[in-house]
Scaffold this motif. Structure first.
Motif, PDB file in Angstrom:
ATOM      1  N   ALA A 122       0.815  -1.219   0.000  1.00  0.00           N
ATOM      2  CA  ALA A 122       0.000   0.000   0.000  1.00  0.00           C
ATOM      3  C   ALA A 122       0.848   1.269   0.000  1.00  0.00           C
ATOM      4  CB  ALA A 122      -0.928  -0.006   1.205  1.00  0.00           C
ATOM      5  N   HIS A 123       2.167   1.108   0.112  1.00  0.00           N
ATOM      6  CA  HIS A 123       3.079   2.253   0.160  1.00  0.00           C
ATOM      7  C   HIS A 123       2.732   3.181   1.320  1.00  0.00           C
ATOM      8  CE1 HIS A 123       5.231   1.471  -3.629  1.00  0.00           C
ATOM      9  NE2 HIS A 123       4.097   0.903  -3.976  1.00  0.00           N
ATOM     10  N   VAL A 124       2.508   2.569   2.485  1.00  0.00           N
ATOM     11  CA  VAL A 124       2.256   3.330   3.707  1.00  0.00           C
ATOM     12  C   VAL A 124       3.226   2.848   4.780  1.00  0.00           C
ATOM     13  CG1 VAL A 124      -0.199   3.701   3.166  1.00  0.00           C
ATOM     14  CG2 VAL A 124       0.464   1.756   4.587  1.00  0.00           C
ATOM     15  N   THR A 125       3.330   3.606   5.841  1.00  0.00           N
ATOM     16  CA  THR A 125       4.210   3.212   6.938  1.00  0.00           C
ATOM     17  C   THR A 125       3.574   2.076   7.729  1.00  0.00           C
ATOM     18  OG1 THR A 125       3.200   4.740   8.516  1.00  0.00           O
ATOM     19  CG2 THR A 125       5.039   5.600   7.161  1.00  0.00           C
ATOM     20  N   THR A 126       4.389   1.404   8.528  1.00  0.00           N
ATOM     21  CA  THR A 126       3.839   0.341   9.376  1.00  0.00           C
ATOM     22  C   THR A 126       2.881   0.933  10.410  1.00  0.00           C
ATOM     23  OG1 THR A 126       5.828   0.458  10.744  1.00  0.00           O
ATOM     24  CG2 THR A 126       5.759  -1.263   9.044  1.00  0.00           C
ATOM     25  N   GLY A 127       3.141   2.159  10.847  1.00  0.00           N
ATOM     26  CA  GLY A 127       2.212   2.820  11.765  1.00  0.00           C
ATOM     27  C   GLY A 127       0.860   3.065  11.112  1.00  0.00           C
ATOM     28  N   ALA A 128       0.886   3.512   9.851  1.00  0.00           N
ATOM     29  CA  ALA A 128      -0.365   3.760   9.137  1.00  0.00           C
ATOM     30  C   ALA A 128      -1.122   2.455   8.905  1.00  0.00           C
ATOM     31  CB  ALA A 128      -0.090   4.451   7.804  1.00  0.00           C
ATOM     32  N   VAL A 129      -0.399   1.375   8.616  1.00  0.00           N
ATOM     33  CA  VAL A 129      -1.080   0.110   8.356  1.00  0.00           C
ATOM     34  C   VAL A 129      -1.730  -0.422   9.632  1.00  0.00           C
ATOM     35  CG1 VAL A 129       0.597  -1.779   8.686  1.00  0.00           C
ATOM     36  CG2 VAL A 129      -0.930  -1.822   6.748  1.00  0.00           C
ATOM     37  N   THR A 130      -1.177  -0.095  10.770  1.00  0.00           N
ATOM     38  CA  THR A 130      -1.815  -0.492  12.029  1.00  0.00           C
ATOM     39  C   THR A 130      -3.198   0.136  12.139  1.00  0.00           C
ATOM     40  OG1 THR A 130       0.303  -0.790  13.136  1.00  0.00           O
ATOM     41  CG2 THR A 130      -1.618  -0.437  14.554  1.00  0.00           C
ATOM     42  N   GLY A 131      -3.306   1.416  11.798  1.00  0.00           N
ATOM     43  CA  GLY A 131      -4.603   2.087  11.810  1.00  0.00           C
ATOM     44  C   GLY A 131      -5.560   1.481  10.801  1.00  0.00           C
ATOM     45  N   ILE A 132      -5.051   1.159   9.616  1.00  0.00           N
ATOM     46  CA  ILE A 132      -5.869   0.533   8.571  1.00  0.00           C
ATOM     47  C   ILE A 132      -6.407  -0.807   9.071  1.00  0.00           C
ATOM     48  CG2 ILE A 132      -5.754  -0.579   6.300  1.00  0.00           C
ATOM     49  CD1 ILE A 132      -3.677   1.696   5.561  1.00  0.00           C
ATOM     50  N   LEU A 133      -5.522  -1.617   9.653  1.00  0.00           N
ATOM     51  CA  LEU A 133      -5.946  -2.930  10.156  1.00  0.00           C
ATOM     52  C   LEU A 133      -6.934  -2.794  11.306  1.00  0.00           C
ATOM     53  CD1 LEU A 133      -2.628  -4.942   9.907  1.00  0.00           C
ATOM     54  CD2 LEU A 133      -4.681  -5.150   8.472  1.00  0.00           C
ATOM     55  N   ASN A 134      -6.720  -1.807  12.170  1.00  0.00           N
ATOM     56  CA  ASN A 134      -7.671  -1.586  13.257  1.00  0.00           C
ATOM     57  C   ASN A 134      -9.062  -1.286  12.707  1.00  0.00           C
ATOM     58  OD1 ASN A 134      -5.699  -1.988  15.197  1.00  0.00           O
ATOM     59  ND2 ASN A 134      -5.359   0.197  15.566  1.00  0.00           N
ATOM     60  N   ARG A 135      -9.133  -0.416  11.691  1.00  0.00           N
ATOM     61  CA  ARG A 135     -10.429  -0.070  11.104  1.00  0.00           C
ATOM     62  C   ARG A 135     -11.047  -1.273  10.394  1.00  0.00           C
ATOM     63  NH1 ARG A 135      -7.406   4.512   9.987  1.00  0.00           N
ATOM     64  NH2 ARG A 135      -7.071   3.891   7.803  1.00  0.00           N
ATOM     65  N   LEU A 136     -10.244  -2.005   9.628  1.00  0.00           N
ATOM     66  CA  LEU A 136     -10.771  -3.177   8.921  1.00  0.00           C
ATOM     67  C   LEU A 136     -11.253  -4.241   9.902  1.00  0.00           C
ATOM     68  CD1 LEU A 136      -8.223  -3.536   5.967  1.00  0.00           C
ATOM     69  CD2 LEU A 136     -10.669  -2.978   5.788  1.00  0.00           C
ATOM     70  N   GLU A 137     -10.525  -4.408  10.991  1.00  0.00           N
ATOM     71  CA  GLU A 137     -10.929  -5.402  11.987  1.00  0.00           C
ATOM     72  C   GLU A 137     -12.222  -4.967  12.681  1.00  0.00           C
ATOM     73  OE1 GLU A 137      -8.338  -8.355  14.670  1.00  0.00           O
ATOM     74  OE2 GLU A 137      -8.039  -6.232  15.155  1.00  0.00           O
ATOM     75  N   ARG A 138     -12.304  -3.698  13.080  1.00  0.00           N
ATOM     76  CA  ARG A 138     -13.532  -3.194  13.720  1.00  0.00           C
ATOM     77  C   ARG A 138     -14.745  -3.311  12.797  1.00  0.00           C
ATOM     78  NH1 ARG A 138     -10.346   1.034  15.680  1.00  0.00           N
ATOM     79  NH2 ARG A 138     -11.081   2.385  14.013  1.00  0.00           N
ATOM     80  N   ALA A 139     -14.526  -3.106  11.491  1.00  0.00           N
ATOM     81  CA  ALA A 139     -15.626  -3.170  10.520  1.00  0.00           C
ATOM     82  C   ALA A 139     -15.972  -4.605  10.121  1.00  0.00           C
ATOM     83  CB  ALA A 139     -15.263  -2.355   9.275  1.00  0.00           C
ATOM     84  N   GLY A 140     -15.207  -5.594  10.617  1.00  0.00           N
ATOM     85  CA  GLY A 140     -15.509  -6.996  10.345  1.00  0.00           C
ATOM     86  C   GLY A 140     -14.964  -7.514   9.029  1.00  0.00           C
ATOM     87  N   TYR A 141     -13.903  -6.898   8.521  1.00  0.00           N
ATOM     88  CA  TYR A 141     -13.327  -7.332   7.245  1.00  0.00           C
ATOM     89  C   TYR A 141     -12.139  -8.273   7.404  1.00  0.00           C
ATOM     90  CZ  TYR A 141     -16.332  -4.287   4.591  1.00  0.00           C
ATOM     91  OH  TYR A 141     -17.435  -3.721   4.016  1.00  0.00           O
ATOM     92  N   VAL A 142     -11.373  -8.115   8.462  1.00  0.00           N
ATOM     93  CA  VAL A 142     -10.184  -8.951   8.647  1.00  0.00           C
ATOM     94  C   VAL A 142     -10.051  -9.381  10.096  1.00  0.00           C
ATOM     95  CG1 VAL A 142      -8.901  -7.808   6.763  1.00  0.00           C
ATOM     96  CG2 VAL A 142      -8.570  -7.047   9.134  1.00  0.00           C
ATOM     97  N   THR A 143      -9.270 -10.423  10.269  1.00  0.00           N
ATOM     98  CA  THR A 143      -8.814 -10.820  11.594  1.00  0.00           C
ATOM     99  C   THR A 143      -7.301 -10.919  11.533  1.00  0.00           C
ATOM    100  OG1 THR A 143      -9.002 -13.170  11.083  1.00  0.00           O
ATOM    101  CG2 THR A 143     -10.909 -12.131  12.143  1.00  0.00           C
ATOM    102  N   ARG A 144      -6.675 -10.764  12.673  1.00  0.00           N
ATOM    103  CA  ARG A 144      -5.219 -10.911  12.758  1.00  0.00           C
ATOM    104  C   ARG A 144      -4.925 -12.238  13.434  1.00  0.00           C
ATOM    105  NH1 ARG A 144      -3.573  -4.660  14.227  1.00  0.00           N
ATOM    106  NH2 ARG A 144      -5.746  -4.091  14.187  1.00  0.00           N
ATOM    107  N   ARG A 145      -3.986 -12.960  12.843  1.00  0.00           N
ATOM    108  CA  ARG A 145      -3.609 -14.269  13.371  1.00  0.00           C
ATOM    109  C   ARG A 145      -2.110 -14.268  13.648  1.00  0.00           C
ATOM    110  NH1 ARG A 145      -6.616 -18.018   8.859  1.00  0.00           N
ATOM    111  NH2 ARG A 145      -8.726 -17.363   9.356  1.00  0.00           N
ATOM    112  N   PRO A 146      -1.695 -14.916  14.704  1.00  0.00           N
ATOM    113  CA  PRO A 146      -0.249 -15.016  14.945  1.00  0.00           C
ATOM    114  C   PRO A 146       0.424 -15.762  13.795  1.00  0.00           C
ATOM    115  CG  PRO A 146      -1.503 -15.813  16.840  1.00  0.00           C
ATOM    116  CD  PRO A 146      -2.483 -15.580  15.730  1.00  0.00           C
ATOM    117  N   ASP A 147       1.583 -15.290  13.420  1.00  0.00           N
ATOM    118  CA  ASP A 147       2.372 -15.962  12.384  1.00  0.00           C
ATOM    119  C   ASP A 147       2.934 -17.236  13.003  1.00  0.00           C
ATOM    120  OD1 ASP A 147       4.467 -16.834  10.678  1.00  0.00           O
ATOM    121  OD2 ASP A 147       4.750 -14.803   9.937  1.00  0.00           O
TER     122      ASP A 147
END
Length: 163
Positions: free
Chosen positions: A66-91
């Motif tokens: 996405a050409h964004v910082t890792t900090g920005a992607v954290t916000g993106i993932l937080n929003r996607l997770e809250r909206a029910g689009y993604v889940t985070r899984r341990p690697d």
């Protein structure tokens, strides 16, 4: 179809047609994102998650795509997770990292929103010969590479470098 007449073209006409396509798709993406309760960046990132398929992306992978910082992607993932689009899984290979998985119900929702447009685009592609599709695919691939180079230059923000 082979032998289908095509309108005359030159680089200037092609550039104009590309600009019009990009503008139409930007506006369309904004509307689709709104209908899905997302912003365009979040929808684009969800698209990258879907494209990855079974090879779940890490947050770092997503930031790079996405050409964004890792900090920005954290916000993106937080929003996607809250909206029910993604889940985070341990690697499984590195417990310090997480992998991003799409939520099946969200996949169904997004596919339904895009289905009509993708059907029409596939019908449009069917109007081209295999040789023409090879040229179109090559152009899309190479133009995407140029776009990524352009984004990298913009992100460097070097006043000495032409964008």
């Amino acid at each position: 179809m082979d032998g289908t007449p095509r309108p005359p073209a030159d680089p200037a006409r092609a550039l104009s047609a590309m600009d019009n396509l990009i503008a139409a798709h930007l506006i369309g993406q904004q509307e689709l994102a709104r209908r899905l309760g997302l912003n365009v960046t979040d929808l684009t990132c969800f698209g990258f998650v879907l494209e990855a398929g079974e090879e779940l992306l890490t947050a770092g992978d997503l930031a790079a795509r996405a050409h964004v910082t890792t900090g920005a992607v954290t916000g993106i993932l937080n929003r996607l997770e809250r909206a029910g689009y993604v889940t985070r899984r341990p690697d499984p290979a590195d417990r310090r990292r997480v992998r991003v998985a799409p939520v099946p119900a969200a996949v169904t929702r997004v596919e339904a929103v895009y289905a009509g447009h993708y059907k029409r685009v596939m019908e449009l592609f069917a109007d081209y010969s295999p040789e023409e599709l090879s040229v179109i695919t090559d152009w899309f691939t190479r133009a995407t590479g140029l776009a990524h180079e352009y984004l990298e230059k913009l992100n460097r923000n070097d006043p000495q470098e032409d964008c």
